[in-house]
Design a protein around this motif. Sequence first.
Motif, mmCIF file in Angstrom:
data_model
loop_
_atom_site.group_PDB
_atom_site.id
_atom_site.type_symbol
_atom_site.label_atom_id
_atom_site.label_comp_id
_atom_site.label_asym_id
_atom_site.label_seq_id
_atom_site.Cartn_x
_atom_site.Cartn_y
_atom_site.Cartn_z
ATOM 1 N N GLN A 1 0.823 -1.195 0.000
ATOM 2 C CA GLN A 1 0.000 0.000 0.000
ATOM 3 C C GLN A 1 0.866 1.256 0.000
ATOM 4 O OE1 GLN A 1 -3.255 -0.343 -0.354
ATOM 5 N NE2 GLN A 1 -3.518 1.885 -0.513
ATOM 6 N N ARG A 2 1.936 1.225 0.815
ATOM 7 C CA ARG A 2 2.844 2.370 0.822
ATOM 8 C C ARG A 2 3.544 2.523 -0.544
ATOM 9 N NH1 ARG A 2 4.574 4.829 5.434
ATOM 10 N NH2 ARG A 2 3.665 4.109 7.414
ATOM 11 N N ALA A 3 3.969 1.390 -1.142
ATOM 12 C CA ALA A 3 4.614 1.456 -2.462
ATOM 13 C C ALA A 3 3.660 2.041 -3.493
ATOM 14 C CB ALA A 3 5.061 0.063 -2.889
ATOM 15 N N ARG A 4 2.391 1.621 -3.421
ATOM 16 C CA ARG A 4 1.404 2.166 -4.355
ATOM 17 C C ARG A 4 1.258 3.669 -4.140
ATOM 18 N NH1 ARG A 4 -2.709 -1.218 -3.109
ATOM 19 N NH2 ARG A 4 -1.933 -2.822 -4.546
ATOM 20 N N SER A 5 1.299 4.080 -2.876
ATOM 21 C CA SER A 5 1.196 5.511 -2.588
ATOM 22 C C SER A 5 2.393 6.278 -3.153
ATOM 23 C CB SER A 5 1.108 5.715 -1.070
ATOM 24 O OG SER A 5 1.122 7.084 -0.753
ATOM 25 N N VAL A 6 3.586 5.671 -3.019
ATOM 26 C CA VAL A 6 4.780 6.338 -3.566
ATOM 27 C C VAL A 6 4.668 6.514 -5.070
ATOM 28 C CG1 VAL A 6 7.255 6.081 -3.932
ATOM 29 C CG2 VAL A 6 6.279 5.576 -1.691
ATOM 30 N N PHE A 7 4.223 5.466 -5.761
ATOM 31 C CA PHE A 7 4.109 5.568 -7.224
ATOM 32 C C PHE A 7 3.038 6.578 -7.617
ATOM 33 C CE2 PHE A 7 6.283 1.344 -7.399
ATOM 34 C CZ PHE A 7 7.281 1.722 -8.263
ATOM 35 N N GLU A 8 1.948 6.638 -6.847
ATOM 36 C CA GLU A 8 0.920 7.621 -7.169
ATOM 37 C C GLU A 8 1.456 9.043 -6.987
ATOM 38 O OE1 GLU A 8 -1.975 7.296 -8.450
ATOM 39 O OE2 GLU A 8 -2.136 5.110 -8.453
ATOM 40 N N ARG A 9 2.244 9.219 -5.909
ATOM 41 C CA ARG A 9 2.855 10.535 -5.710
ATOM 42 C C ARG A 9 3.827 10.871 -6.856
ATOM 43 N NH1 ARG A 9 5.699 10.073 -0.160
ATOM 44 N NH2 ARG A 9 6.428 12.171 -0.731
ATOM 45 N N ALA A 10 4.568 9.852 -7.328
ATOM 46 C CA ALA A 10 5.486 10.079 -8.456
ATOM 47 C C ALA A 10 4.723 10.453 -9.716
ATOM 48 C CB ALA A 10 6.330 8.833 -8.687
#
Length: 739
Positions: A104-113
């Motif tokens: 979930q955190r990784a998905r959040s990082v990619f969304e922020r990117a």
Amino acid sequence: LQKSAMSDDEAAVPGNKPIRLPKKAAKAPAPLQITAEQLLREAKERELELIPPAPKTKITDPDELKEYQRKKRKEFEDGIRKNRMQLANWIKYGKWEESIGEVQRARSVFERALDVDHRSISIWLQYAEMEMRCKQINHARNVFDRAITIMPRAMQFWLKYSYMEEVIENIPGARQIFERWIEWEPPEQAWQTYINFELRYKEIDRARSVYQRFLHVHGTNVQNWIKYAKFEERNGYIGNARAAYERAMEYFGEEDINETVLVAFALFEERQKEHERARAIFKYGLDNLPSTRTEEIFKHYTQHEKKFGERVGIEDVIISKRKTQYEKMVEENGYNYDAWFDYLRLLENEETDREEIEDVYERAIANVPPHSEKRYWRRYIYLWINYALYEELVAKDFERARQVYKACLEIIPHKAFTFAKVWILFAHFEIRQLDLAAARKILGVSIGKCPKDKLFRAYIDLELQLREFDRCRKLYEKFLESSPESSQTWIKFAELESLLGDTDRARAVFTIAVQQPALDMPELLWKAYIDFEIASEEHERARDLYETLLQRTNHIKVWTSMAEFEQTIGNFEGARKVYEKANQSLENAEKEERLMLLEAWKECETKSGDEEALKRVEMMMPRKVKKRRQIQTEDGVDAGWEEYFDYIFPQDQAAKGSFKLLEAAARWKKQREEAARAAQEELDNPVPAKDEEEDNEEQKEEKVRDGDSDTDLSSETSSSSDSDSSSSSSDSDDSDDEK
């Protein structure tokens, strides 16, 4: 530094200024130089740049793990905060979160990117691959759908998306993705990927449908049509393959037809054993394509005929190929007349249509040489000649042949040069057309414009064949007015008169000829004149001619010819006299010529049978000796010695002895004159009495010298009559008498 370098006393003294070094001394290099290479070598040897690896820590406490994760996240966040546009930091951050199981955190990082740069293909691909690694298929589909919606022209998204669906065996989903993709009319690779996808699952009809839609979008590429036809042929649909080739021909049309399609179509028909169809396709291409684009067609057509055709077909292919080659050559260089000759010869041998041959002739003669020099026109003029002969002999169009001759004569610059061959061929053409007046007019005009020897001779030969001797006489007169130095013309004129039986006119012609101041070959003219008199049995006239000729020249051949003439009439005594005169006349000539004369004389005496005369001639024969002489190059450098043969004649030795006697006589006469001159001077200038005794002594000495000269003269005369050795001995005796 300067202050520190000062001594304490100097620093203590007020008013003392610091010593400044000169600028040159301050910039002087150090005595020991250290290079960058040495610094790097020392750093490597001491391993100064090696950083020891961080120690590995093993975390067992959850709180410690959370603290480690917090620090790591803080490092990533700090890196992102420092450089927000560095996408590599975002990707590393997302992958790290994935590695610790925080999807979930990784998905959040990619969304922020993606909020930072939503058009970065690498972020979308890493995001989708992360979802696929975590087996979140629906999330991956969601990511791919969003990516292809934003960037539908990015081929990587479509390929990855379809590949994911095919891997999870969702074939309808993959097909749906391909359908969505081709709606955007992507490049050829996308269509080929879709076709290969359908072929992997044996969906031939679907692949055919995709091919047809593909050709509708990318039909301008010839290779696509060939691929479709080969696809149908590979799957056994021969009719569809033939229809594909035919549709390709219709698509490009006759104006934009491509040779690659024709070759592929013909080879397809050849594989289907339809040789007539293949041959027709090859011929269609050769007839409708320009020569610059038929090289491949010729190549495959030749191979086809060699494998399946007959001899006539093979020859047709070779001829067509040669025509193309000649066309290319004459297009590159219109002044390549040899290529025009070969091209026209090929067309005439193959009995091509008259219009085509005439067209090629007209194209060839249009390339007039740019320079008004005859050497540039020599090859060109034969194009006109061949053109006229073709019209006369092959096409049987005599009026057109006459026009060709007239046009050729108009284009030649007669003031600079002319071609007698063209005039003569034109006249002979008119004679074959039974128009003698026109032929005479042509030759008359040619002589008036450019009086050449060849034209005169051709005109005279024509009149001789027609037995118009009066015209021949007039032509010879004009010919001799134009070139009076031509000996052959004088001879031919005299021969004509001789053949007509008019000996006096022939003799008059010869007489005028030999009186010309300049002749190109006078020896032939004199020989012809003498032979004429001999044939007329006018021996006295012939003898007079020989005498006249010998007054002009002293050549050995004239002497031998005159002697042979005397022998032929049986006058050996006259021949002997001729040889004697020749021998006297050629005393100073070359030794080889004198030897030739003596050999001819000896042969004559052998025939006459007079042994005494023969012995006399043999006594005159020279003695052959071998001698040596030095060789020198053109630069005057000695190049060695060579041997050669020389001839010593007896009469030369006798003349040498008499010459020595004359020299001695001249020397004695000179001494007598000097003595007389001295005596006359003494009489004119008497000397005093006290010197009488000295004068008497001088007179005695003169008498002694006079006596000595007399003895010398007698000794020299005796030596000249005897030999050189006796003269040397007598000189030694005289010297003894003097002593």
